[in-house]
Design a protein around this motif. Structure first.
Motif, mmCIF file in Angstrom:
data_model
loop_
_atom_site.group_PDB
_atom_site.id
_atom_site.type_symbol
_atom_site.label_atom_id
_atom_site.label_comp_id
_atom_site.label_asym_id
_atom_site.label_seq_id
_atom_site.Cartn_x
_atom_site.Cartn_y
_atom_site.Cartn_z
ATOM 1 N N THR A 71 0.861 -1.173 0.000
ATOM 2 C CA THR A 71 0.000 0.000 0.000
ATOM 3 C C THR A 71 0.900 1.226 0.000
ATOM 4 N N GLU A 72 0.620 2.165 -0.884
ATOM 5 C CA GLU A 72 1.458 3.352 -1.054
ATOM 6 C C GLU A 72 0.753 4.578 -0.480
ATOM 7 N N TYR A 73 1.513 5.399 0.244
ATOM 8 C CA TYR A 73 1.001 6.635 0.814
ATOM 9 C C TYR A 73 1.923 7.787 0.387
ATOM 10 N N THR A 74 1.347 8.966 0.230
ATOM 11 C CA THR A 74 2.152 10.143 -0.131
ATOM 12 C C THR A 74 1.774 11.310 0.772
ATOM 13 N N PRO A 75 2.028 11.196 2.074
ATOM 14 C CA PRO A 75 1.675 12.277 3.004
ATOM 15 C C PRO A 75 2.588 13.487 2.821
ATOM 16 N N ARG A 76 2.064 14.642 3.155
ATOM 17 C CA ARG A 76 2.830 15.883 3.079
ATOM 18 C C ARG A 76 2.964 16.462 4.482
ATOM 19 N N ILE A 77 4.188 16.804 4.847
ATOM 20 C CA ILE A 77 4.465 17.479 6.104
ATOM 21 C C ILE A 77 5.192 18.775 5.772
ATOM 22 N N ARG B 42 7.026 9.592 0.291
ATOM 23 C CA ARG B 42 6.430 8.373 -0.257
ATOM 24 C C ARG B 42 6.725 7.249 0.722
ATOM 25 N N VAL B 43 5.658 6.641 1.235
ATOM 26 C CA VAL B 43 5.781 5.570 2.210
ATOM 27 C C VAL B 43 5.010 4.361 1.690
ATOM 28 N N VAL B 44 5.610 3.184 1.803
ATOM 29 C CA VAL B 44 4.906 1.956 1.448
ATOM 30 C C VAL B 44 4.971 0.999 2.623
ATOM 31 N N ARG B 45 3.945 0.152 2.711
ATOM 32 C CA ARG B 45 3.942 -0.905 3.723
ATOM 33 C C ARG B 45 3.275 -2.142 3.114
ATOM 34 N N PRO B 46 3.568 -3.332 3.631
ATOM 35 C CA PRO B 46 2.934 -4.543 3.105
ATOM 36 C C PRO B 46 1.414 -4.446 3.221
ATOM 37 N N GLU C 264 4.391 11.833 13.622
ATOM 38 C CA GLU C 264 3.506 12.687 12.830
ATOM 39 C C GLU C 264 3.292 12.106 11.437
ATOM 40 N N LEU C 265 4.354 11.589 10.839
ATOM 41 C CA LEU C 265 4.237 11.006 9.505
ATOM 42 C C LEU C 265 3.338 9.774 9.537
ATOM 43 N N ARG C 266 3.504 8.945 10.563
ATOM 44 C CA ARG C 266 2.701 7.719 10.667
ATOM 45 C C ARG C 266 1.215 8.040 10.807
ATOM 46 N N ARG C 267 0.888 9.115 11.538
ATOM 47 C CA ARG C 267 -0.515 9.493 11.704
ATOM 48 C C ARG C 267 -1.163 9.888 10.378
ATOM 49 N N ARG C 268 -0.360 10.275 9.406
ATOM 50 C CA ARG C 268 -0.891 10.717 8.122
ATOM 51 C C ARG C 268 -1.018 9.576 7.104
#
Length: 235
Positions: A6-12, A18-22, A101-105
């Protein structure tokens, strides 16, 4: 290997990450942070998928790989408090203190499927090992533990080498003598850069194979699976 992520693109602030996780959890894999020795304990599926995730991290310089490991099945042996795992290149500039903070997004993700090239990873690992003694590049991971998460910061070569180590542990762990009885088997270890103030005490993470219970389901490679008798056919 094909990885479903699963791909995430949070902005801080001004920066987008760009964050990915299984996409599915590594249910029978756990990690405790080094104090001074950590433990990564996994079954074949978990170790094999970690090999793929480290390989993906090696060639994805601008991507943060997040592997949740705290919420899996609690292991029945080992030590230390369980933590999640984050992989990031040095060049990403991620600080462990930024992670909560990044994880919360990480709320609205997009399915992503990628393929890793095991042959390329193996070639790069061999090349790196051959030239390691002749280069000034860092040869150990930087690391940190924060917010129940263990961070590994490194380079392409370091992540590729660890992918190879996990592939070895996944492939040969099931052959260990006492694996069928559920005993964990030490397979390899990763050496970590020594943080300031440790007095030179070596830090490492032991990587061990362990099948998940009930152990009656586990068969070593090459063993015949137990088959249920066929029901009698009515005359």
């Amino acid at each position: 290997m094909r990885l479903r992520l699963t791909e995430y693109t949070p902005r801080i602030g001004p920066h987008q990450r760009r964050v990915v996780r299984p996409r599915t959890a590594l249910r029978h894999t756990s990690l405790s942070a080094p104090d001074p020795i950590g433990l990564l304990l996994g079954d074949h599926d978990g170790l094999n998928r970690l090999a793929g995730l480290f390989s993906f991290a090696a060639y994805s310089r601008h991507t943060i790989v997040h592997v949740p490991l705290r919420d899996g099945v609690p292991p029945d042996e080992g030590w230390g408090e369980r933590v999640d795992l984050v992989l990031a290149h040095d060049s990403v500039g991620l600080r462990a203190s930024q992670w909560p903070e990044l994880r919360r997004r990480l709320t609205h993700g997009t399915p992503l499927t990628v393929r890793t090239d095991e042959a390329r990873t193996a070639r790069d690992t061999e090349s790196w090992r051959a030239r390691r003694s002749h280069t000034n590049a860092p040869d150990d991971f930087r690391h940190a533990t924060h917010a129940r998460t263990f961070f590994l910061f490194g380079t392409r070569d370091l992540f590729a080498e660890m992918a190879t180590e996990f592939a070895y542990a996944a492939g040969w762990g099931p052959h260990e003598k006492h694996a069928a009885k559920g005993s964990m088997a030490f397979m390899t270890a990763v050496t970590l850069a020594e943080p300031p103030g440790t007095g030179g005490h070596p830090l490492e993470i032991d990587i061990c194979f362990k099948p998940y219970p009930p152990y009656a389901h586990f068969k070593r490679p090459g063993e015949r699976a137990t088959r249920r008798p066929r029901p009698a056919v009515a005359p």
